[in-house]
Design an enzyme around this catalytic site. Sequence first.
Site, PDB file in Angstrom:
ATOM      1  N   LYS A  40       0.847  -1.210   0.000  1.00 39.47           N
ATOM      2  CA  LYS A  40       0.000   0.000   0.000  1.00 39.47           C
ATOM      3  C   LYS A  40       0.872   1.246   0.000  1.00 39.47           C
ATOM      4  CE  LYS A  40      -3.649  -2.518   2.400  1.00 39.47           C
ATOM      5  NZ  LYS A  40      -4.182  -2.912   3.717  1.00 39.47           N
ATOM      6  N   GLN A  98      -3.403  -1.290  10.022  1.00 40.09           N
ATOM      7  CA  GLN A  98      -3.423  -2.638   9.438  1.00 40.09           C
ATOM      8  C   GLN A  98      -3.957  -3.640  10.472  1.00 40.09           C
ATOM      9  OE1 GLN A  98      -2.675  -3.479   6.194  1.00 40.09           O
ATOM     10  NE2 GLN A  98      -3.380  -5.526   6.728  1.00 40.09           N
ATOM     11  N   ASP A 155      -9.895   3.993   5.182  1.00 40.19           N
ATOM     12  CA  ASP A 155     -10.045   2.542   5.056  1.00 40.19           C
ATOM     13  C   ASP A 155     -11.438   2.084   5.504  1.00 40.19           C
ATOM     14  OD1 ASP A 155      -8.933   0.120   4.261  1.00 40.19           O
ATOM     15  OD2 ASP A 155      -8.268  -0.395   6.278  1.00 40.19           O
TER      16      ASP A 155
END
Length: 282
Positions: A55, A99, A122
Amino acid sequence: MSEQVTILDGVAVARNMRSELQTRVEELAKQGITPCLATILVGDDPASATYVRMKGNACERLGIRSKRVTLPSATTTEELLRVIGELNDDPLVHGILLQHPVPEHIDEREAFERIKLGKDVDGVTTLGFGRTAFDLPSYAPCTPQAILSILDAYEVPLEGKHAVVIGRSPILGKPVSLMLLNRNATVTICHSKTQHLASIVKTADIVVAAVGKPRFVQGSWIKQGAVVLDAGYNPGNVGDVDYEACLPHVSAITPVPGGIGPVTIATLLRNTVHAAESELNR
Ligand code: NAP
């Protein structure tokens, strides 16, 4: 075999998204703004480290700054909350990605909730989820957005169609179901306790597989002419759909790899650029 099968090419869709984003990043540069995505990696899980690196690299290739925060496995919830708070307050950071999964002793939900809504690129906060459900402006999680982007890129009609989503996770199955519902599809959500799964899938015009089980969806489950989206990403680059077995039945299908995955990453970039543009408008 369906008369003509369209392979829904996520690599091409992602390429188009990135080229549009390139222009927007250049426009921001003229205002002296470099979009910045902060990624937080807690612990040393190799798969998570790979995802974060992918990413971050994708950001940098597009001129988006990647601020990579790496924390040890022993990080406490309080310490993680403090780091997120600092990134929330940092005017040079436009998006925050924590994450997951984080180590078990950390309260992951509390950590997600600490991310400021405008930086939740996200789509992990409950407020963002609620806004997505209400069809209000928000950053939905990237994979559900990617699924919708692929359907739109190939002009797959959704209104009135029966969409069967297999999986109900908060980052994938549930939000994509609501997004399809908001687009006037008739949605059935299936999960591990669903009975007669194969016969339900057999009635679907659109099938979204988000199960986490390699080659789970069988060819014999697919109605002739259905559109199949495979969100699965299992070890060995294998999806949640038995691709070869489904091919004779579908009108369109996403491959793995090269389907939803690349568009998911492009969506994260797009959300980050959007967050930077919103900063400009503030
Ligand atoms: P998850 O949290 O493990 O959820 C899996 C879902 O599948 C659950 O709702 C579960 O039901 C359901 N399920 C499990 N076994 C089932 C069965 N036998 N029949 C029907 N439903 C069943 O997984 P996830 O995070 O949503 O991810 C799903 C897949 O997408 C994985 O392969 C993952 O690697 C992939 N993924 C891909 C991307 C991408 O960028 N392409 C991003 C995220 C995830 P219950 O709720 O009843 O347990």
